[in-house]
Design a protein around this motif. Structure first.
Motif, PDB file in Angstrom:
ATOM      1  N   UNK A   1       0.808  -1.219   0.000  1.00  0.00           N
ATOM      2  CA  UNK A   1       0.000   0.000   0.000  1.00  0.00           C
ATOM      3  C   UNK A   1       0.843   1.272   0.000  1.00  0.00           C
ATOM      4  N   UNK A   2       2.149   1.151   0.201  1.00  0.00           N
ATOM      5  CA  UNK A   2       2.985   2.345   0.211  1.00  0.00           C
ATOM      6  C   UNK A   2       3.034   2.976  -1.177  1.00  0.00           C
ATOM      7  N   UNK A   3       3.081   4.303  -1.256  1.00  0.00           N
ATOM      8  CA  UNK A   3       3.356   4.940  -2.551  1.00  0.00           C
ATOM      9  C   UNK A   3       4.714   4.476  -3.056  1.00  0.00           C
ATOM     10  N   UNK A   4       4.832   4.318  -4.365  1.00  0.00           N
ATOM     11  CA  UNK A   4       6.077   3.805  -4.938  1.00  0.00           C
ATOM     12  C   UNK A   4       7.136   4.903  -5.008  1.00  0.00           C
ATOM     13  N   UNK A   5       8.387   4.461  -4.904  1.00  0.00           N
ATOM     14  CA  UNK A   5       9.467   5.432  -4.933  1.00  0.00           C
ATOM     15  C   UNK A   5      10.813   4.779  -4.749  1.00  0.00           C
ATOM     16  N   UNK A   6      11.725   5.504  -4.141  1.00  0.00           N
ATOM     17  CA  UNK A   6      13.099   5.047  -3.958  1.00  0.00           C
ATOM     18  C   UNK A   6      13.614   5.624  -2.650  1.00  0.00           C
ATOM     19  N   UNK A   7      14.746   5.092  -2.217  1.00  0.00           N
ATOM     20  CA  UNK A   7      15.449   5.694  -1.081  1.00  0.00           C
ATOM     21  C   UNK A   7      16.703   6.369  -1.613  1.00  0.00           C
ATOM     22  N   UNK A   8      16.935   7.595  -1.163  1.00  0.00           N
ATOM     23  CA  UNK A   8      18.160   8.294  -1.533  1.00  0.00           C
ATOM     24  C   UNK A   8      19.088   8.314  -0.326  1.00  0.00           C
ATOM     25  N   UNK A   9      20.375   8.177  -0.601  1.00  0.00           N
ATOM     26  CA  UNK A   9      21.393   8.125   0.446  1.00  0.00           C
ATOM     27  C   UNK A   9      22.522   9.056   0.035  1.00  0.00           C
ATOM     28  N   UNK A  10      22.879   9.966   0.910  1.00  0.00           N
ATOM     29  CA  UNK A  10      23.995  10.878   0.668  1.00  0.00           C
ATOM     30  C   UNK A  10      25.086  10.570   1.675  1.00  0.00           C
ATOM     31  N   UNK A  11      26.301  10.337   1.168  1.00  0.00           N
ATOM     32  CA  UNK A  11      27.408   9.895   2.014  1.00  0.00           C
ATOM     33  C   UNK A  11      28.531  10.928   1.963  1.00  0.00           C
ATOM     34  N   UNK A  12      28.991  11.328   3.141  1.00  0.00           N
ATOM     35  CA  UNK A  12      30.169  12.171   3.287  1.00  0.00           C
ATOM     36  C   UNK A  12      31.267  11.364   3.988  1.00  0.00           C
ATOM     37  N   UNK A  13      32.376  11.992   4.247  1.00  0.00           N
ATOM     38  CA  UNK A  13      33.474  11.313   4.932  1.00  0.00           C
ATOM     39  C   UNK A  13      33.116  10.946   6.366  1.00  0.00           C
ATOM     40  N   UNK A  14      32.274  11.765   6.996  1.00  0.00           N
ATOM     41  CA  UNK A  14      32.042  11.589   8.432  1.00  0.00           C
ATOM     42  C   UNK A  14      30.590  11.321   8.808  1.00  0.00           C
ATOM     43  N   UNK A  15      29.683  11.258   7.839  1.00  0.00           N
ATOM     44  CA  UNK A  15      28.296  10.945   8.160  1.00  0.00           C
ATOM     45  C   UNK A  15      27.542  10.612   6.877  1.00  0.00           C
ATOM     46  N   UNK A  16      26.312  10.159   7.060  1.00  0.00           N
ATOM     47  CA  UNK A  16      25.444   9.930   5.913  1.00  0.00           C
ATOM     48  C   UNK A  16      24.047  10.432   6.261  1.00  0.00           C
ATOM     49  N   UNK A  17      23.262  10.704   5.239  1.00  0.00           N
ATOM     50  CA  UNK A  17      21.863  11.085   5.402  1.00  0.00           C
ATOM     51  C   UNK A  17      21.031  10.287   4.415  1.00  0.00           C
ATOM     52  N   UNK A  18      19.777  10.025   4.779  1.00  0.00           N
ATOM     53  CA  UNK A  18      18.925   9.246   3.883  1.00  0.00           C
ATOM     54  C   UNK A  18      17.491   9.728   3.974  1.00  0.00           C
ATOM     55  N   UNK A  19      16.762   9.518   2.882  1.00  0.00           N
ATOM     56  CA  UNK A  19      15.372   9.943   2.815  1.00  0.00           C
ATOM     57  C   UNK A  19      14.666   9.083   1.777  1.00  0.00           C
ATOM     58  N   UNK A  20      13.347   9.046   1.871  1.00  0.00           N
ATOM     59  CA  UNK A  20      12.526   8.399   0.854  1.00  0.00           C
ATOM     60  C   UNK A  20      12.016   9.474  -0.090  1.00  0.00           C
ATOM     61  N   UNK A  21      12.142   9.197  -1.382  1.00  0.00           N
ATOM     62  CA  UNK A  21      11.615  10.103  -2.392  1.00  0.00           C
ATOM     63  C   UNK A  21      10.568   9.342  -3.197  1.00  0.00           C
TER      64      UNK A  21
END
Length: 287
Positions: free
Chosen positions: A261-281
């Motif tokens: 039932x979830x809307x379709x999409x992808x996960x985005x991941x941004x990686x740096x040297x000292x951390x990462x961030x992620x979100x669903x788009x």
């Protein structure tokens, strides 16, 4: 293709999971999936496309070469490195995992694999992210297999001991200062613990992990370098949870040709040297 970034720019990953394309000629739902992937890649900039399993809808697909050609033709329009691991449904048709890996030759821009190891027709490998010509992050990819060796006792396969031993033997500096990531299809049993501490996203179905815990999470905790895992498999889960200092993430179901039932999409991941961030788009809608 070599994976690179420069300066303080993040390395951006697009995780597509549970695409579940059907037989050719593709039905409307499968065509909708490919069109949505195309619009996403046209609208955002990525440095890697990571496919985390169930590209195919199992026994329904008797010509995986034709179906995967349609998928890879869509990805090939963009000069973005592509990496693949497989899910429990991919090998249910006439092609073994080895044959599916041969079809990766259809990918125009394959990501450079390092330290590939195959056990029980399951490939583990690494991807190396270089920042200003220096190794900065390592992505570990484990093929989590399909079904258990003991089907009367449990359903899904566990990570094999040889895959954990492979991880320990790799020639990387694994310390808590590293920001490395891992990718699998079937979630580890520890995802059930992470569900008690969800940071973003939601759990809308039970976590379908193996019953047998073969110890990969313990190994990641022991070395300290892998800060997060990314799985697929459970179409109605897309949460980021945390347990014992490691983030356990689900991708977001990508394919329209499957349950959920979830809307379709992808996960985005941004990686740096000292951390990462992620979100669903979520997929952009058609004009």
């Amino acid at each position: 293709m070599k994976l690179t970034t420069t300066g303080d720019q993040p390395f951006r990953i697009c995780q597509l999971t549970d695409i579940h394309l059907g037989a050719t000629p593709l039905n409307d739902a499968s065509q909708q999936t490919l069109a949505a992937i195309d619009r996403l890649l046209a609208s955002q900039s990525f440095d890697l496309i990571m496919l985390t399993g169930d590209l195919l809808w199992g026994k329904e697909v008797q010509r995986p070469d034709q179906t995967l050609t349609a998928l890879y033709d869509t990805l090939n329009q963009y000069p973005i490195p592509v990496a693949v691991t497989y899910g429990n449904h991919d090998g249910e048709g006439p092609y073994t995992r080895a044959k599916l890996r041969e079809l990766e030759s259809l990918i125009r821009y394959p990501a450079d694999k390092h330290h590939s190891m195959v056990i029980n027709d399951r490939e583990s490998y690494t991807l190396e992210i270089n920042r200003d010509d220096r190794l900065d992050n390592v992505l570990y990819v484990w093929d989590s297999g399909a079904y258990a060796h003991w089907p009367s006792e449990e359903q899904y396969a566990a990570i094999e001991p040889e895959q954990i031993d492979w991880f320990y033997r790799l020639p990387y500096a694994r310390t808590v200062d590293q920001v490395d990531l891992g990718f699998i299809h079937i979630p580890l049993p520890e995802y059930k613990l992470a569900a008690n501490n969800i940071v973003t996203g939601g759990q809308n179905e039970p976590i379908c992990s193996p019953e047998t815990n073969s110890g990969l999470f313990y190994s990641l905790k022991r070395t300290g370098n892998v800060k997060a895992l990314f799985a697929g498999h459970d179409h109605d889960n897309n949460f980021t949870g945390t347990t014992r200092g490691i983030d356990l993430n689900y991708g977001n179901v990508t394919g329209y040709n499957t349950y959920g039932t979830l809307p379709r999409g992808a996960r985005t991941i941004s990686v740096w040297s000292d951390h990462y961030e992620t979100d669903v788009v979520l997929f952009p809608t058609a004009d």
